[in-house]
Design an enzyme around this catalytic site. Structure first.
Site, PDB file in Angstrom:
ATOM      1  N   ASN A  10       0.861  -1.177   0.000  1.00 48.00           N
ATOM      2  CA  ASN A  10       0.000   0.000   0.000  1.00 48.00           C
ATOM      3  C   ASN A  10       0.898   1.228   0.000  1.00 48.00           C
ATOM      4  OD1 ASN A  10      -1.958   1.941   0.343  1.00 48.00           O
ATOM      5  ND2 ASN A  10      -2.339   1.462   2.498  1.00 48.00           N
ATOM      6  N   LYS A  12       0.114   4.273  -0.278  1.00 43.23           N
ATOM      7  CA  LYS A  12      -0.509   5.431   0.361  1.00 43.23           C
ATOM      8  C   LYS A  12      -0.294   6.671  -0.523  1.00 43.23           C
ATOM      9  CE  LYS A  12       0.054   3.098   4.741  1.00 43.23           C
ATOM     10  NZ  LYS A  12       0.289   3.184   6.202  1.00 43.23           N
ATOM     11  N   HIS A  96      -9.415   0.975   5.158  1.00 37.97           N
ATOM     12  CA  HIS A  96      -8.100   1.018   5.790  1.00 37.97           C
ATOM     13  C   HIS A  96      -8.181   1.839   7.079  1.00 37.97           C
ATOM     14  CE1 HIS A  96      -3.878   2.123   6.432  1.00 37.97           C
ATOM     15  NE2 HIS A  96      -3.580   1.031   5.747  1.00 37.97           N
ATOM     16  N   GLU A 168      -5.821  -5.456  10.729  1.00 36.99           N
ATOM     17  CA  GLU A 168      -4.811  -4.435  11.016  1.00 36.99           C
ATOM     18  C   GLU A 168      -4.936  -3.942  12.462  1.00 36.99           C
ATOM     19  OE1 GLU A 168      -3.867  -1.807   7.231  1.00 36.99           O
ATOM     20  OE2 GLU A 168      -5.893  -1.478   7.970  1.00 36.99           O
ATOM     21  N   GLY A 174       2.656   1.375  11.687  1.00 38.29           N
ATOM     22  CA  GLY A 174       3.629   2.460  11.758  1.00 38.29           C
ATOM     23  C   GLY A 174       4.483   2.469  13.013  1.00 38.29           C
ATOM     24  N   GLY A 235       2.860  -1.366   4.374  1.00 38.28           N
ATOM     25  CA  GLY A 235       2.926   0.058   4.094  1.00 38.28           C
ATOM     26  C   GLY A 235       4.340   0.533   3.850  1.00 38.28           C
TER      27      GLY A 235
END
Length: 258
Positions: A10, A12, A96, A168, A174, A235
């Site tokens: 992803n 982003k 998401h 998730e 992150g 990510g």
């Protein structure tokens, strides 16, 4: 085990068109060596045609990061699932955690988008956002089960063949620290059992469920070895093409041992 594993990047709100083309060129030759793994790249709407064109002739699939639940109309700034599908895009991420948090997407909105994607022959990758900060085990279970139920309202048995779920845990996204693989396995098993109760055991057995949250080459092998984890949604780590290629290779190795 017959479920084909997925490694999904992803991007982003990253990458310029030239960067997208160069990335796909860099990873295409490597991932072609692992046809048992399905590599998917999700990018911004403005990059999708560039990505589809660059991936032509490879087995890389392209995904959108979001769509609206209407096909056309006076919805300035939104993206039609009908238009996305017309570009040759196969997948779309729905719900998401960043969409839920920053743009206040509700379970109802996630469900409407999933149904719209399916109507337009897009495969929705429906993200389940475990965002309770402090919960008891029972509350944690109820939260996840309820999100599955709400996301899949109105989806038919036949349509479930096109659905992918992605779990998730917000605290892992992150953070640099993925959820413990054994604990993630327990949550994904619960998701699969919920789908079995909603539909049937065969649909649940064939459903692909991904884990997302601080996935990187250092931990993907252990994550992918878990019985109910069929892939990863990645990510930041996947912004680097070398990392993405390594993730595909390691997913292939882990799948061989299942």
């Amino acid at each position: 085990m017959g479920r084909r594993p997925i490694v999904m990047a992803n991007w982003k709100m990253n990458k310029l068109p030239d960067e997208a083309r160069a990335y796909i060129k860099d990873v295409a030759a490597v991932v072609q060596a692992y046809p048992d793994v399905e590599p998917i790249l999700a990018g911004q709407d403005v990059l999708l045609q560039t990505m589809v064109d660059a991936a032509e002739g490879t087995h890389i699939e392209i995904g959108a990061e979001n769509v609206y639940w209407k096909e056309e109309g006076a919805y300035t700034g939104e993206t039609s699932p009908k238009v996305v599908a017309s570009l040759g895009v196969r997948y779309v991420i729905i719900g998401h955690s960043e969409r839920r948090h920053y743009f206040r997407e509700t379970d109802e909105m996630v469900n409407l988008k999933a149904l719209a994607a399916l109507k337009n022959h897009l495969s929705p990758i429906i993200a389940l956002d475990e965002s309770i900060q402090v919960v008891s085990p029972n509350a944690h279970m109820h939260w996840i089960v309820n999100q599955v139920i709400e996301a899949l309202k109105g989806v038919t048995n036949d349509q479930m063949a096109q659905v992918v779920l992605a779990y998730e845990p917000t605290q892992a996204i992150g953070s640099g620290m993925a959820m413990n693989a054994d604990l993630a396995q327990k949550d994904l098993y619960m998701i699969r059992e919920t789908v079995s109760d909603m539909f049937n055991a065969e649909i649940a057995e064939n459903l692909r469920i991904l884990y997302g949250g601080s996935v990187k080459p250092e931990n993907v092998y252990e994550i992918m070895r878990q019985t109910d984890i069929d892939g990863v949604l990645v990510g930041n780590s996947a912004l680097d093409p070398d990392n993405f290629a390594e993730l595909v290779k390691l997913a292939h190795q882990a799948q061989k041992l299942k």
